[in-house]
Enzyme design. Sequence first.
Site, mmCIF file in Angstrom:
data_model
loop_
_atom_site.group_PDB
_atom_site.id
_atom_site.type_symbol
_atom_site.label_atom_id
_atom_site.label_comp_id
_atom_site.label_asym_id
_atom_site.label_seq_id
_atom_site.Cartn_x
_atom_site.Cartn_y
_atom_site.Cartn_z
ATOM 1 N N TYR A 60 0.858 -1.179 0.000
ATOM 2 C CA TYR A 60 0.000 0.000 0.000
ATOM 3 C C TYR A 60 0.898 1.235 0.000
ATOM 4 O O TYR A 60 1.099 1.888 1.025
ATOM 5 C CB TYR A 60 -0.896 0.027 1.233
ATOM 6 C CG TYR A 60 -1.976 -1.023 1.304
ATOM 7 C CD1 TYR A 60 -2.263 -1.853 0.227
ATOM 8 C CD2 TYR A 60 -2.734 -1.185 2.467
ATOM 9 C CE1 TYR A 60 -3.257 -2.813 0.301
ATOM 10 C CE2 TYR A 60 -3.734 -2.135 2.544
ATOM 11 C CZ TYR A 60 -3.981 -2.951 1.469
ATOM 12 O OH TYR A 60 -4.975 -3.902 1.561
ATOM 13 N N PHE A 207 -13.250 -4.700 0.286
ATOM 14 C CA PHE A 207 -14.229 -3.700 -0.147
ATOM 15 C C PHE A 207 -15.539 -3.818 0.634
ATOM 16 O O PHE A 207 -16.604 -4.034 0.063
ATOM 17 C CB PHE A 207 -14.488 -3.822 -1.654
ATOM 18 C CG PHE A 207 -13.231 -3.828 -2.464
ATOM 19 C CD1 PHE A 207 -12.314 -2.795 -2.365
ATOM 20 C CD2 PHE A 207 -12.932 -4.880 -3.302
ATOM 21 C CE1 PHE A 207 -11.145 -2.793 -3.106
ATOM 22 C CE2 PHE A 207 -11.754 -4.896 -4.039
ATOM 23 C CZ PHE A 207 -10.864 -3.850 -3.941
ATOM 24 N N PRO A 208 -15.486 -3.693 1.961
ATOM 25 C CA PRO A 208 -16.647 -4.015 2.784
ATOM 26 C C PRO A 208 -17.825 -3.071 2.612
ATOM 27 O O PRO A 208 -18.932 -3.398 3.022
ATOM 28 C CB PRO A 208 -16.094 -3.927 4.208
ATOM 29 C CG PRO A 208 -14.940 -3.013 4.108
ATOM 30 C CD PRO A 208 -14.325 -3.297 2.776
ATOM 31 N N LEU A 209 -17.622 -1.893 2.008
ATOM 32 C CA LEU A 209 -18.753 -0.992 1.866
ATOM 33 C C LEU A 209 -19.796 -1.535 0.921
ATOM 34 O O LEU A 209 -20.909 -1.026 0.853
ATOM 35 C CB LEU A 209 -18.281 0.396 1.418
ATOM 36 C CG LEU A 209 -17.574 1.196 2.519
ATOM 37 C CD1 LEU A 209 -17.152 2.553 2.011
ATOM 38 C CD2 LEU A 209 -18.479 1.370 3.727
ATOM 39 N N GLY A 210 -19.467 -2.600 0.162
ATOM 40 C CA GLY A 210 -20.491 -3.262 -0.622
ATOM 41 C C GLY A 210 -21.458 -4.028 0.252
ATOM 42 O O GLY A 210 -22.576 -4.338 -0.155
ATOM 43 N N GLY A 211 -21.020 -4.382 1.471
ATOM 44 C CA GLY A 211 -21.887 -5.033 2.426
ATOM 45 C C GLY A 211 -22.411 -6.380 1.988
ATOM 46 O O GLY A 211 -23.319 -6.931 2.604
ATOM 47 N N PRO A 215 -25.050 -4.729 -5.837
ATOM 48 C CA PRO A 215 -24.927 -3.318 -6.198
ATOM 49 C C PRO A 215 -25.927 -2.893 -7.258
ATOM 50 O O PRO A 215 -26.125 -1.701 -7.487
ATOM 51 C CB PRO A 215 -23.480 -3.213 -6.708
ATOM 52 C CG PRO A 215 -23.124 -4.589 -7.142
ATOM 53 C CD PRO A 215 -23.873 -5.517 -6.214
#
Length: 280
Positions: A60, A207-211, A215
């Site tokens: 990163y 990418f946890p904001l996809g839950g 989408p």
Amino acid sequence: MTNTTHLLGGDLPVNRLGFGAMRLVRGTFHGPTRDPATGVKVLERAVELGVNHIDTAGFYGRDGVSANDMIRTALSPYRDDLVIATKVGPLRGPDGIPSGQAVAAQLRDLVETDLQELGLERLDLVYLRVGGMTGPGNESIAERFAVLAALREEGLIRHLGVSNVDAAQLAEARAIAPVAAVQNTYADDMAMLAECEAAGIAYAPFFPLGGGLDPRDLGRIARVAERLGATTMQVALAALLAESPAVLAIPGTGSLEHLEENMAADAVVLSEEDLAELRG
């Protein structure tokens, strides 16, 4: 923080809503490099808000800006309850993108570099990230995982994880040494999540904001969010955490505003009716 905790590896309590460091350097692998001073402020604020699980990696970094450097600047000397997880395996190419993959003989150097950059004598959790930028499958990870297992025996690593793996690769790793966590992309990975929950292994999705939600049907998330007075991102994170007590969410951001929004997901309570609607 009101969110429940997970006992990582059986001995490290971590709040299930943590922080992923990838976006501290860039919003995307191809985006502009961000100001490291802002990243330091984001990290300091994350810990103030109750984060005690930071997920990072030596790859990163770009253009002289490194997530590990920011973590050390912001958080060292580290609190006793702060858990730092890192990943080894991917190698950056000339363009700075982690498109290569380390062989077994290169892993010790990668672990030692992470220790030096982070200013630690022992890493709390090290994932073997396999498969480059592609999905998991069909390659043996035994030789590489055995190297990390040996470093664990030496005391350089406390717990081991695997990332971007299929069921066969997880079984291969578990036959060598205990696996404390799996980090995979969440889509279509419910069988892996169920296996982790049954075995007491943490599951930290990419990418946890996809839950884990489709989408293509963000309308469901928006309807629930409006009803609860929350944002769609907060509902997505709350839904992810509701899937299993094994889930560790590690949303990442380089923005203080987005950090505050993400961490407020901890207070979102989803009813069974909400979850049923979100799952369609």
